[in-house]
Design a protein around this motif. Structure first.
Motif, short mmCIF file in Angstrom:
data_model
loop_
_atom_site.label_atom_id
_atom_site.label_comp_id
_atom_site.label_asym_id
_atom_site.label_seq_id
_atom_site.Cartn_x
_atom_site.Cartn_y
_atom_site.Cartn_z
N ILE A 154 1.02 -1.52 0.07
CA ILE A 154 -0.04 -0.11 0.03
C ILE A 154 1.20 1.25 0.29
N THR A 155 0.93 2.39 -1.02
CA THR A 155 1.10 3.43 -1.08
C THR A 155 0.23 4.60 -1.52
N THR A 156 0.98 5.83 -0.88
CA THR A 156 -0.27 6.82 -0.87
C THR A 156 -0.33 7.03 -2.29
N HIS A 157 0.76 6.82 -2.91
CA HIS A 157 0.89 7.99 -4.54
C HIS A 157 0.95 6.72 -5.24
N SER A 158 -0.16 6.69 -6.42
CA SER A 158 -0.10 5.37 -7.18
C SER A 158 0.31 5.10 -8.25
N ALA A 159 1.70 5.50 -7.66
CA ALA A 159 3.70 5.79 -9.08
C ALA A 159 3.75 4.55 -9.45
N PHE A 160 3.59 3.59 -8.88
CA PHE A 160 4.38 2.16 -8.50
C PHE A 160 3.62 0.71 -9.65
N GLY A 161 3.15 1.22 -10.63
CA GLY A 161 2.39 0.03 -11.64
C GLY A 161 3.22 -0.96 -12.26
N TYR A 162 3.96 0.50 -12.43
CA TYR A 162 4.80 -0.19 -14.60
C TYR A 162 6.03 -1.17 -13.11
N LEU A 163 5.86 -0.68 -12.11
CA LEU A 163 7.04 -2.11 -10.94
C LEU A 163 6.53 -2.70 -10.40
N ALA A 164 5.62 -2.80 -10.30
CA ALA A 164 3.72 -4.07 -9.73
C ALA A 164 4.26 -4.85 -10.55
N GLU A 165 3.93 -4.63 -11.80
CA GLU A 165 3.28 -5.18 -12.62
C GLU A 165 5.25 -6.17 -13.34
N ARG A 166 6.00 -5.43 -13.35
CA ARG A 166 6.71 -6.07 -13.79
C ARG A 166 7.57 -7.70 -13.25
N TYR A 167 7.43 -7.12 -11.55
CA TYR A 167 7.87 -7.97 -10.63
C TYR A 167 7.12 -9.19 -9.61
N GLY A 168 4.92 -9.14 -10.45
CA GLY A 168 4.51 -10.19 -9.66
C GLY A 168 4.34 -8.74 -8.62
N LEU A 169 4.17 -7.73 -8.67
CA LEU A 169 2.97 -6.98 -7.21
C LEU A 169 1.75 -6.83 -7.42
N ASP A 170 1.20 -6.38 -6.31
CA ASP A 170 -0.27 -5.79 -6.30
C ASP A 170 0.02 -4.27 -5.46
N GLN A 171 -0.41 -3.08 -5.92
CA GLN A 171 0.19 -1.99 -5.51
C GLN A 171 -1.68 -1.72 -5.60
N HIS A 172 -1.59 -1.63 -4.43
CA HIS A 172 -2.72 -0.41 -3.57
C HIS A 172 -2.10 0.98 -3.12
N GLY A 173 -2.82 1.45 -4.42
CA GLY A 173 -2.28 3.41 -3.59
C GLY A 173 -3.51 3.89 -2.84
N ILE A 174 -3.91 5.07 -1.83
CA ILE A 174 -4.53 5.55 -1.52
C ILE A 174 -5.27 6.40 -2.03
N ALA A 175 -4.14 7.07 -2.77
CA ALA A 175 -4.48 7.94 -3.70
C ALA A 175 -4.25 7.53 -5.47
N GLY A 176 -4.46 7.90 -6.22
CA GLY A 176 -4.61 8.54 -7.72
C GLY A 176 -3.10 8.36 -8.28
N LEU A 177 -3.30 8.39 -9.12
CA LEU A 177 -1.81 8.83 -10.16
C LEU A 177 -1.21 10.69 -9.49
N GLY A 178 -2.29 11.17 -9.25
CA GLY A 178 -1.51 12.67 -8.72
C GLY A 178 -1.39 12.28 -6.70
N PRO A 179 0.00 12.58 -6.73
CA PRO A 179 0.19 12.64 -5.31
C PRO A 179 -0.70 13.38 -4.26
N GLU A 180 -1.44 14.40 -5.10
CA GLU A 180 -2.28 15.27 -3.74
C GLU A 180 -3.82 14.68 -3.30
N SER A 181 -4.62 13.75 -4.57
CA SER A 181 -5.30 13.08 -4.67
C SER A 181 -6.14 12.69 -3.30
N GLU A 182 -6.74 13.04 -2.63
CA GLU A 182 -7.45 12.75 -1.65
C GLU A 182 -8.14 11.13 -1.70
#
Length: 321
Positions: free
Chosen positions: A214-242
């Protein structure tokens, strides 16, 4: 990082009277001649991941200025008139469309001949708050260029970043043919380092207790796909999204079901929501750096060292063995 000094109007007038053609105090290169005129190629990079590529591949033949200073959140950047002026005088501009709307607009109006959008050098995908190895191509597959909703954070996947590096090397060679051999050699060196980094991530994340983070900023989608992980972002692609209350509740459930131990936050955006979620769910917090800028608080002084710190943080959080 190199900082270019601009010549005052009065000094520029004097230089014109002497018949000088240089418009850059540091590079000594005209916008038409660049390095071929005897100076360094005047390169403007939009933000740190592009700056790093330009410096590593350009080497001694380029003078790099970045539009996003250390500590500034790139997504929110508004260009000052001085920066727009720097941009128009550049020999070569490297940016990534979709990250900084103000920069995208300024570059479109700059008239610079050698302008490279890194998003056209690798496949782009749509990612949101939830992405990973179980989700496939939810956004409609891979395509070149950043379309509406495309995730621009390709530099966080070393394989995609290497593809971008190869394209940057080719474009620098075309912009400055006199030093093409050096650009290609530097590109080969950098790509080798990125492939080694990819191998470290592959090996380091192969066996783990959980594949979910789980991460605040959903920036790690490509990394997650590359290494078989599941990213769950608190916010969207913009880091300040509530996030909505429903999203917070959903993440609490994910954390419990997937044995998540850590909520990640980053250095350039607020950590308030991450720490609140962690407190409510009894989880730890740690930094997972999206590498949009290097500051004194970064866990490393360049792309490679910060990515290795990210790997260590993921290994700890995921229980990698």
């Amino acid at each position: 990082m190199n900082v270019r000094r601009l010549i005052p109007t009065t000094a520029l007038a004097g230089a014109t009277a002497l018949g000088l053609v240089s418009l850059s105090a540091c590079s000594g290169a005209s916008s038409a001649g660049g390095a071929q005129a005897g100076g360094k190629l005047d390169v403007v990079a939009s933000f740190y991941p592009m700056q790093y590529l330009a410096e590593e591949i350009g080497g001694d033949h380029v003078e790099v200025t970045t539009l996003t200073k250390p500590g500034v959140e790139p997504h929110d950047l508004e260009l000052k008139p001085r920066q727009a002026s720097e941009l128009r005088r550049a020999d070569y501009v490297l940016y990534l469309k979709g990250v900084q709307p103000a920069v995208d607009e300024a570059i479109a109006q700059s008239g610079v001949e050698h302008t490279v959008d890194a998003a056209t050098l690798t496949g782009m995908e749509d990612h949101g708050t939830e992405v990973g190895h179980d989700h496939g191509d939810e956004g409609g597959g891979e395509e070149h260029g950043a379309g509406a909703g495309a995730d621009p954070h390709v530099w966080l996947d070393p394989v995609k970043y290497a593809e971008v590096a190869e394209g940057v090397g080719d474009s620098l060679a075309k912009a400055d043919p006199a030093h093409a051999a050096d650009y290609r050699k530097n590109t080969e060196t950098l790509v080798g380092k990125l492939r080694a980094l990819d191998a470290k991530f592959t090996d380091g994340l192969r066996n783990s207790t959980t594949r979910t983070f789980i991460t605040t900023h959903s920036a790690f989608g490509y990394l997650a796909e590359r290494y078989g992980l599941d990213q769950h972002g608190i916010a969207g692609l913009g880091p300040e999204s509530e996030p909505s209350p429903a999203r917070i509740k959903e993440l609490q459930s994910v954390a419990k079901q997937e044995k998540v131990s850590t909520v990640f936050f980053e250095t350039l955006a607020s950590d308030r929501t991450a720490k609140t979620l962690a407190k409510d769910t009894g989880l730890r917090t740690d930094v997972l750096d999206p590498l949009e800028g290097i500051t004194d608080r970064s866990k490393g002084d360049d792309y490679l060292s910060v990515m290795e710190s990210n790997l260590a943080a993921l290994q700890k959080a995921l229980g990698a063995k």
